[in-house]
Design a protein around this motif. Structure first.
Motif, PDB file in Angstrom:
ATOM      1  N   GLY A   1       0.828  -1.189   0.000  1.00  0.00           N
ATOM      2  CA  GLY A   1       0.000   0.000   0.000  1.00  0.00           C
ATOM      3  C   GLY A   1       0.864   1.242   0.000  1.00  0.00           C
ATOM      4  N   PHE A   2       0.215   2.394   0.164  1.00  0.00           N
ATOM      5  CA  PHE A   2       0.935   3.657   0.252  1.00  0.00           C
ATOM      6  C   PHE A   2       0.156   4.584   1.165  1.00  0.00           C
ATOM      7  CE2 PHE A   2       2.219   7.932  -1.122  1.00  0.00           C
ATOM      8  CZ  PHE A   2       3.589   7.800  -0.951  1.00  0.00           C
ATOM      9  N   PRO A   3       0.850   5.330   2.061  1.00  0.00           N
ATOM     10  CA  PRO A   3       0.164   6.169   3.043  1.00  0.00           C
ATOM     11  C   PRO A   3      -0.244   7.534   2.495  1.00  0.00           C
ATOM     12  CG  PRO A   3       2.514   6.229   3.463  1.00  0.00           C
ATOM     13  CD  PRO A   3       2.304   5.244   2.337  1.00  0.00           C
ATOM     14  N   GLY A   4      -1.167   7.521   1.549  1.00  0.00           N
ATOM     15  CA  GLY A   4      -1.685   8.766   1.003  1.00  0.00           C
ATOM     16  C   GLY A   4      -2.927   9.220   1.751  1.00  0.00           C
ATOM     17  N   SER A   5      -3.546  10.283   1.260  1.00  0.00           N
ATOM     18  CA  SER A   5      -4.699  10.861   1.952  1.00  0.00           C
ATOM     19  C   SER A   5      -5.981  10.132   1.569  1.00  0.00           C
ATOM     20  CB  SER A   5      -4.821  12.343   1.614  1.00  0.00           C
ATOM     21  OG  SER A   5      -5.397  12.514   0.333  1.00  0.00           O
ATOM     22  N   VAL A   6      -7.087  10.540   2.210  1.00  0.00           N
ATOM     23  CA  VAL A   6      -8.370   9.901   1.934  1.00  0.00           C
ATOM     24  C   VAL A   6      -8.969  10.368   0.615  1.00  0.00           C
ATOM     25  CG1 VAL A   6      -8.883   9.576   4.365  1.00  0.00           C
ATOM     26  CG2 VAL A   6      -9.658  11.652   3.221  1.00  0.00           C
ATOM     27  N   GLY A   7      -8.461  11.444   0.032  1.00  0.00           N
ATOM     28  CA  GLY A   7      -9.022  11.983  -1.201  1.00  0.00           C
ATOM     29  C   GLY A   7      -8.402  11.364  -2.431  1.00  0.00           C
ATOM     30  N   PRO A   8      -9.097  10.495  -3.156  1.00  0.00           N
ATOM     31  CA  PRO A   8      -8.477   9.828  -4.308  1.00  0.00           C
ATOM     32  C   PRO A   8      -8.215  10.738  -5.494  1.00  0.00           C
ATOM     33  CG  PRO A   8     -10.796   9.245  -4.149  1.00  0.00           C
ATOM     34  CD  PRO A   8     -10.467  10.025  -2.914  1.00  0.00           C
ATOM     35  N   THR A   9      -8.861  11.916  -5.566  1.00  0.00           N
ATOM     36  CA  THR A   9      -8.624  12.813  -6.705  1.00  0.00           C
ATOM     37  C   THR A   9      -7.468  13.777  -6.458  1.00  0.00           C
ATOM     38  OG1 THR A   9     -10.248  14.443  -5.919  1.00  0.00           O
ATOM     39  CG2 THR A   9     -11.054  12.707  -7.393  1.00  0.00           C
ATOM     40  N   VAL A  10      -6.845  13.710  -5.296  1.00  0.00           N
ATOM     41  CA  VAL A  10      -5.702  14.579  -4.998  1.00  0.00           C
ATOM     42  C   VAL A  10      -4.528  14.202  -5.894  1.00  0.00           C
ATOM     43  CG1 VAL A  10      -3.995  15.179  -3.235  1.00  0.00           C
ATOM     44  CG2 VAL A  10      -6.419  15.014  -2.630  1.00  0.00           C
ATOM     45  N   GLY A  11      -3.886  15.191  -6.487  1.00  0.00           N
ATOM     46  CA  GLY A  11      -2.755  14.929  -7.367  1.00  0.00           C
ATOM     47  C   GLY A  11      -1.500  14.587  -6.595  1.00  0.00           C
ATOM     48  N   VAL A  12      -0.745  13.627  -7.110  1.00  0.00           N
ATOM     49  CA  VAL A  12       0.475  13.175  -6.445  1.00  0.00           C
ATOM     50  C   VAL A  12       1.485  14.317  -6.322  1.00  0.00           C
ATOM     51  CG1 VAL A  12       2.509  11.704  -6.753  1.00  0.00           C
ATOM     52  CG2 VAL A  12       0.219  10.743  -7.016  1.00  0.00           C
ATOM     53  N   GLY A  13       1.614  15.136  -7.372  1.00  0.00           N
ATOM     54  CA  GLY A  13       2.625  16.187  -7.355  1.00  0.00           C
ATOM     55  C   GLY A  13       2.467  17.143  -6.194  1.00  0.00           C
ATOM     56  N   GLY A  14       1.278  17.672  -6.001  1.00  0.00           N
ATOM     57  CA  GLY A  14       1.050  18.590  -4.897  1.00  0.00           C
ATOM     58  C   GLY A  14       1.083  17.911  -3.542  1.00  0.00           C
ATOM     59  N   PHE A  15       0.528  16.708  -3.466  1.00  0.00           N
ATOM     60  CA  PHE A  15       0.486  15.962  -2.210  1.00  0.00           C
ATOM     61  C   PHE A  15       1.881  15.756  -1.643  1.00  0.00           C
ATOM     62  CE2 PHE A  15       0.551  11.801  -0.016  1.00  0.00           C
ATOM     63  CZ  PHE A  15      -0.368  12.043   0.996  1.00  0.00           C
ATOM     64  N   LEU A  16       2.790  15.227  -2.466  1.00  0.00           N
ATOM     65  CA  LEU A  16       4.141  14.944  -1.992  1.00  0.00           C
ATOM     66  C   LEU A  16       4.951  16.212  -1.784  1.00  0.00           C
ATOM     67  CD1 LEU A  16       4.947  11.851  -4.241  1.00  0.00           C
ATOM     68  CD2 LEU A  16       4.345  11.834  -1.808  1.00  0.00           C
ATOM     69  N   SER A  17       4.709  17.233  -2.597  1.00  0.00           N
ATOM     70  CA  SER A  17       5.478  18.475  -2.461  1.00  0.00           C
ATOM     71  C   SER A  17       5.258  19.133  -1.107  1.00  0.00           C
ATOM     72  CB  SER A  17       5.093  19.458  -3.576  1.00  0.00           C
ATOM     73  OG  SER A  17       5.498  18.978  -4.836  1.00  0.00           O
ATOM     74  N   GLY A  18       4.072  18.952  -0.531  1.00  0.00           N
ATOM     75  CA  GLY A  18       3.780  19.567   0.759  1.00  0.00           C
ATOM     76  C   GLY A  18       3.993  18.663   1.948  1.00  0.00           C
ATOM     77  N   GLY A  19       4.466  17.452   1.725  1.00  0.00           N
ATOM     78  CA  GLY A  19       4.648  16.479   2.811  1.00  0.00           C
ATOM     79  C   GLY A  19       3.703  15.323   2.632  1.00  0.00           C
ATOM     80  N   GLY A  20       2.405  15.594   2.765  1.00  0.00           N
ATOM     81  CA  GLY A  20       1.391  14.604   2.452  1.00  0.00           C
ATOM     82  C   GLY A  20       1.128  13.618   3.571  1.00  0.00           C
ATOM     83  N   PHE A  21      -0.033  13.750   4.247  1.00  0.00           N
ATOM     84  CA  PHE A  21      -0.332  12.742   5.268  1.00  0.00           C
ATOM     85  C   PHE A  21      -1.706  12.130   5.046  1.00  0.00           C
ATOM     86  CE2 PHE A  21      -1.581  16.703   7.575  1.00  0.00           C
ATOM     87  CZ  PHE A  21      -2.899  16.394   7.898  1.00  0.00           C
ATOM     88  N   GLY A  22      -1.873  10.939   5.608  1.00  0.00           N
ATOM     89  CA  GLY A  22      -3.123  10.198   5.485  1.00  0.00           C
ATOM     90  C   GLY A  22      -3.310   9.285   6.674  1.00  0.00           C
ATOM     91  N   LEU A  23      -4.117   8.258   6.507  1.00  0.00           N
ATOM     92  CA  LEU A  23      -4.547   7.436   7.630  1.00  0.00           C
ATOM     93  C   LEU A  23      -3.479   6.453   8.114  1.00  0.00           C
ATOM     94  CD1 LEU A  23      -8.248   6.646   6.607  1.00  0.00           C
ATOM     95  CD2 LEU A  23      -7.319   8.609   7.841  1.00  0.00           C
ATOM     96  N   MET A  24      -2.369   6.326   7.406  1.00  0.00           N
ATOM     97  CA  MET A  24      -1.283   5.453   7.887  1.00  0.00           C
ATOM     98  C   MET A  24      -0.071   6.254   8.335  1.00  0.00           C
ATOM     99  SD  MET A  24      -1.368   1.936   5.634  1.00  0.00           S
ATOM    100  CE  MET A  24      -1.007   2.621   4.018  1.00  0.00           C
ATOM    101  N   LEU A  25      -0.239   7.561   8.597  1.00  0.00           N
ATOM    102  CA  LEU A  25       0.932   8.367   8.939  1.00  0.00           C
ATOM    103  C   LEU A  25       1.549   7.963  10.270  1.00  0.00           C
ATOM    104  CD1 LEU A  25       0.228  12.019  10.173  1.00  0.00           C
ATOM    105  CD2 LEU A  25      -1.316  10.136  10.600  1.00  0.00           C
ATOM    106  N   ARG A  26       0.762   7.450  11.220  1.00  0.00           N
ATOM    107  CA  ARG A  26       1.325   7.073  12.517  1.00  0.00           C
ATOM    108  C   ARG A  26       2.148   5.794  12.405  1.00  0.00           C
ATOM    109  NH1 ARG A  26      -1.210   5.754  16.514  1.00  0.00           N
ATOM    110  NH2 ARG A  26       0.061   6.942  17.998  1.00  0.00           N
TER     111      ARG A  26
END
Length: 525
Positions: free
Chosen positions: A171-196
């Motif tokens: 898997g991958f610890p991305g956010s709950v929003g599936p339409t979020v673009g990878v470029g912006g998500f990772l550029s800002g850090g990017g957290f989701g439900l597996m961040l802990r």
């Protein structure tokens, strides 16, 4: 004109475009810069991927990835050109043309930028263009190495779908929003439900390719570790245009467990919120327990990387007041949990993850905070009155702890590792007009002011992926941003890492080509 003459003319224009990169010495843009820029694009990019104001499809292409109705109003300054890149060479061509003729270039992946700065400007000058990365969306999963190369235009839904089609245990610890673009998500850090359990998405970036201010395509080895550090959490649109990312995937168990439990104010929601602050950040890292506060209800949402029986036992021992039992909990696979949180329930087909969203259907504004010491009970009790006001929105509380607290704040640009939790203030509305906007904006700004004594201080922190222009903007729209003024919002996002980010900016983009109203300026000599 003969074919040979056409070819010679094209070479001449290309040389003019790509051999004279520097703008005028006094910073002024060359005469007719927009026309010359568009001419450069026409010569150096293939037909059919450049849209200008004269293009019939320009409005639909511009709005195709806009998520916020606030930024489709007639008075919003828009780009002089949109480039729908399908290849890294198209990104390079757009950047080289922009550098040659004094037209700044911004990049857009998913269009979720909360202030729309990836595709719009607050001011009408200087002119800018947008490279839309949506077609650079390939996801190549290597199951044996547990890695994936992902185009910046891919959505998180694309990533989740591609992984699940290759393996049920990755898997991958991305956010709950599936339409979020990878470029912006990772550029800002990017957290989701597996961040802990696994940290930020950017913590798992192993390599990347980026087009820099000179139009060069660089990988990690070529860009150097300083720039590689900066792009993994230093905010989008600052250092170049990242074309692709190499990600380390994470292992997920065969069975995960979810629950959603609603508790109203008259069902001890105030006491539950008060205790949640100590419990959620200190739970085992396999447990993520967030809260959404809206109306007079606190909604507790959990993802547990394990079985129902273990989650029920953990909650009974650590948070018995919430009353979690087996009937509340649903066992499923990890990819089913992604669909559960994305679409508010079970039974959704996996193909829904490939949807890229529709035209914007709401106006919204967001702000953020970090909480480092538990907020007293009386504050939570008092805050309920805010959710009875006209224009009320919601709060989302995401706990940290676990892997987050074990990573040093300077390991990446994201500095808020030691916080108990993040607060997102979210106001949204569907009515058009200034009166509706003022009502909802007043609510979110008012609650934000009310919370000031109880959140992080010196500076009051904020999450760059919840970009907020209320914190301040670059004051010089001609391209020479004030470092001292930028510190006001820059240190809110990055704390002590802001100066290092500005140092990297001075090294890789000293002329501040990649700029917007809240971009990082070069550190002055």
């Amino acid at each position: 004109m003969a074919a040979s003459q056409c070819f010679a003319f094209a070479l001449l224009v290309s040389c003019i475009a790509f051999c004279h990169h520097a703008p005028a010495a006094d910073g002024a843009a060359p005469a007719n810069q927009t026309g010359d820029f568009l001419g450069c694009l026409a010569v150096n990019l293939p037909p059919g991927i450049v849209y200008t104001h004269a293009s019939q499809s320009y409005p639909s292409v511009l709005e195709s990835a806009i998520k916020n109705l606030r930024f489709v109003t007639p008075g919003t300054p828009t780009p002089v050109a949109l480039v729908e890149a399908t290849d890294a060479s198209h990104v390079q061509g757009a950047v080289r043309c922009g550098a040659s003729y004094g037209v700044h270039v911004r990049s857009r992946s998913g269009g979720h930028d909360y202030e729309g700065l990836s595709y719009r400007s607050v001011n009408s000058t200087p002119p800018f263009a947008v490279v839309d990365m949506g077609a650079i969306r390939e996801v190549r999963v290597d199951v044996r190495r547990e890695t994936a190369w992902v185009g910046s235009g891919a959505t998180l839904g694309d990533v989740y779908y591609a992984i699940a089609n290759k393996s049920a245990r990755l898997g991958f610890p991305g956010s709950v929003g599936p339409t979020v673009g990878v470029g912006g998500f990772l550029s800002g850090g990017g957290f989701g439900l597996m961040l802990r359990k696994h940290g930020l998405g950017s913590d798992l970036v192993l390599d990347a390719t980026i087009v820099d201010a000179k139009g060069r395509l660089l990988d990690r080895a070529a860009m150097g570790e300083d720039l590689f550090w900066a792009i993994r959490g230093g905010g989008g649109g600052n250092f170049g245009i990242v074309v692709s990312w190499k990600l380390r995937l994470v292992r997920v168990p065969a069975t995960v467990t979810v629950f959603t439990i609603r508790r109203s104010r008259d069902q001890s929601a105030t006491d539950l919120l008060t205790k949640w602050q100590q419990v959620a950040p200190s739970l085992p890292s396999d447990v993520f327990l967030r809260v959404v506060v809206q109306n007079q209800v606190a909604q507790f949402e959990s993802l547990y990387l394990g079985t129902r029986a273990n989650l029920v036992a953990t909650m009974a021992a650590r948070f018995p007041e919430l009353g979690v039992n087996s009937s509340n909990c649903i066992e499923m696979t990890w990819i089913q949990s992604v669909l559960y949180f994305a679409f508010y329930g079970t039974g959704q087909p996996m193909e829904r993850l490939l949807e890229r969203g529709t035209k914007p259907d709401r106006f919204f504004k967001a702000k953020s905070d970090y909480v480092e010491e538990s907020i007293p009970r009386h504050v939570w009790e008092s805050n309920w009155s805010w959710f009875l006001k006209d224009g009320a929105g919601l709060l989302i509380l995401d706990p940290y702890g676990g892997e987050m607290s074990r990573i040093a704040p300077a390991a990446t640009p994201f500095p808020h590792r030691q916080a108990l939790y993040n607060v997102q203030y979210y106001g949204f509305w569907s009515e058009s007009g200034a009166a509706a906007s003022d009502l909802h904006m007043s609510w979110i700004r008012g609650l934000y002011r009310e919370m000031e004594p109880y959140v992080s201080k010196n500076p009051r922190g904020a999450y760059v992926n919840y970009r907020d222009l209320d914190l301040g903007v670059n004051d010089d729209v001609a391209g020479v941003a004030s470092y001292e003024k930028a510190r006001v919002w820059g240190e809110a996002y990055f704390k002590g890492n802001f100066e290092r980010l500005a140092t990297v900016k001075a090294k890789v983009d000293p002329d501040n080509f990649f700029m917007n109203e809240q971009s990082i300026p070069p550190l002055p000599n």
